[in-house]
Design a protein around this motif. Sequence first.
Motif, short mmCIF file in Angstrom:
data_model
loop_
_atom_site.label_atom_id
_atom_site.label_comp_id
_atom_site.label_asym_id
_atom_site.label_seq_id
_atom_site.Cartn_x
_atom_site.Cartn_y
_atom_site.Cartn_z
N ARG A 1 -12.83 7.85 12.43
CA ARG A 1 -13.35 6.58 11.90
C ARG A 1 -12.33 5.46 11.80
O ARG A 1 -12.69 4.29 11.96
CB ARG A 1 -13.98 6.82 10.53
N PRO A 2 -11.04 5.73 11.51
CA PRO A 2 -10.10 4.61 11.32
C PRO A 2 -9.98 3.70 12.53
O PRO A 2 -9.94 4.16 13.68
CB PRO A 2 -8.77 5.33 11.03
N ALA A 3 -9.94 2.39 12.27
CA ALA A 3 -9.77 1.39 13.32
C ALA A 3 -8.30 1.28 13.70
O ALA A 3 -7.40 1.71 12.97
CB ALA A 3 -10.30 0.05 12.84
N SER A 4 -8.05 0.64 14.83
CA SER A 4 -6.68 0.48 15.32
C SER A 4 -5.82 -0.33 14.37
O SER A 4 -4.60 -0.18 14.34
CB SER A 4 -6.69 -0.19 16.70
N ASN A 5 -6.45 -1.20 13.56
CA ASN A 5 -5.69 -2.06 12.64
C ASN A 5 -5.62 -1.48 11.23
O ASN A 5 -5.28 -2.18 10.29
CB ASN A 5 -6.27 -3.46 12.60
N MET A 6 -5.95 -0.21 11.07
CA MET A 6 -5.89 0.41 9.74
C MET A 6 -4.45 0.47 9.23
O MET A 6 -3.49 0.43 10.00
CB MET A 6 -6.50 1.82 9.79
N ASP A 7 -4.31 0.56 7.90
CA ASP A 7 -3.00 0.75 7.30
C ASP A 7 -2.77 2.25 7.16
O ASP A 7 -3.51 2.92 6.43
CB ASP A 7 -2.94 0.08 5.93
N PRO A 8 -1.78 2.81 7.84
CA PRO A 8 -1.58 4.26 7.79
C PRO A 8 -1.25 4.79 6.40
O PRO A 8 -1.55 5.94 6.08
CB PRO A 8 -0.42 4.50 8.76
N TYR A 9 -0.64 3.96 5.55
CA TYR A 9 -0.41 4.39 4.17
C TYR A 9 -1.75 4.62 3.45
O TYR A 9 -1.92 5.60 2.73
CB TYR A 9 0.39 3.33 3.39
N VAL A 10 -2.69 3.71 3.66
CA VAL A 10 -4.00 3.81 3.01
C VAL A 10 -4.78 5.01 3.52
O VAL A 10 -5.32 5.81 2.73
CB VAL A 10 -4.81 2.51 3.23
N LYS B 1 0.82 -1.22 0.00
CA LYS B 1 0.00 0.00 0.00
C LYS B 1 0.86 1.27 0.00
O LYS B 1 0.35 2.35 -0.28
CB LYS B 1 -0.93 0.00 1.22
N ARG B 2 2.12 1.12 0.31
CA ARG B 2 2.99 2.29 0.33
C ARG B 2 3.19 2.86 -1.08
O ARG B 2 3.33 4.08 -1.24
CB ARG B 2 4.36 1.93 0.93
N TYR B 3 3.20 1.99 -2.07
CA TYR B 3 3.48 2.42 -3.44
C TYR B 3 2.47 3.47 -3.90
O TYR B 3 2.84 4.54 -4.39
CB TYR B 3 3.45 1.21 -4.37
N LYS B 4 1.17 3.19 -3.75
CA LYS B 4 0.15 4.15 -4.18
C LYS B 4 0.19 5.41 -3.32
O LYS B 4 0.01 6.52 -3.81
CB LYS B 4 -1.24 3.53 -4.11
N ALA B 5 0.43 5.23 -2.01
CA ALA B 5 0.51 6.40 -1.13
C ALA B 5 1.63 7.33 -1.57
O ALA B 5 1.47 8.56 -1.58
CB ALA B 5 0.73 5.94 0.31
#
Length: 431
Positions: free
Chosen positions: A392-401, A165-169
């Motif tokens: 809204r983000p959950a604790s397990n969210m991907d910070p890049y996303v 997910k880092r690539y798109k970010a």
Amino acid sequence: MAQILAPSAQWQMRITKNSIDASPLTSKMWGSLVLKQSKKGALKSSAKFRVCASAENKTINRMEQLLNLDITPYTDKIIAEYIWIGGTGIDVRSKSRTISKPVEHPSELPKWNYDGSSTGQAPGEDSEVILYPQAIFKDPFRGGNNILVICDAYTPAGEPIPTNKRYKAAQVFSDPKVVAEVPWFGIEQEYTLMQQNVNWPLGWPVGGYPGPQGPYYCGAGADKSFGRDISDAHYKACLYAGINISGTNGEVMPGQWEFQVGPSVGIEAGDHIWCARYILERITEQAGVVLTLDPKPIEGDWNGAGCHTNYSTKSMREDGGFEKIKKAILNLSLRHHDHISAYGEGNERRLTGKHETASIDTFSWGVANRGCSIRVGRDTEKNGKGYLEDRRPASNMDPYVVTALLAETTLLWEPTLEAEALAAQKLALKV
């Protein structure tokens, strides 16, 4: 996070030979976290034996001496711990590599590979996945000039794998419109500490419950605070590593904690959160405690775990910025379901409209209202500029996303005038 201040000047991590003067974290620090030896010297777990064994045990002393050995006077070689995100999208993996000399920038490090079939990221007949070094941090466990390296993953042909997910970010944050707005992020990572082998929060009676919520948030005392040693060790380890950690606190549910990272600029926010998560996994590993980022680890009248994301742009921070914030809120309302679908698995168990959350199905905003999707602080309203908090983000969210989606929705995506007008009417927003 109460306030977004100026970000650190350290936008790119650089390491120098003489920049490290603290001691690495060692297993000797964990005596207060696990059970002590019985009179007979027996422990159920060999991992705990290494933590708690007496200083008189020569074998253990020798192990400790080797673990704490400073190799800097004897060789220019360093150990680089390559870290990447596994196939679940939330698990962190790592392996070590000897580098011939200290480095200052990720571009000086070689690419590497791993067996993607063992992480759920490649088939067995074509299992090679390539690691690209992207960010460097000092290693608080090995000390010296040794480093932690945040990587993302690609096929041998150079294509980002689906879990990268880092690539798109990085693409979003390199867009000229986004670069010009210098997006700042302050991320509040909540997590829960669990007793090993019983899947029950730290400090809770096994199979039972503590007293109701109320005294635990930012509390002190043996009956209110469980896991402070882990939180404090993590805080110092992150500062040592060069992570832009800005604070910690005990959370509403006993056994639950939070740390804040930021303000960070663009892609740096994701790099720092992922490295901080890796360090926390390593510390809980040493302590014999299990870390979970489940957004609702205990059902019932207990708070869930989120990852509130504070966000601002250059225009929002300048005079008249509140109008830009309201425009961003309109855009966010129109893409609510796109954001929810990307904000963490199991988030529907947390976003119920109770326990300081908004309903997952309805977008809302408010000033100083922690029961809304988007909260605006009193100071932002008063000053007419500042930041917004996406709760809204959950604790397990991907910070890049999450960070890339916030920037994309508020800076690159343009709704139709009709959709914007309807949203403004629905939210009672005058823009």
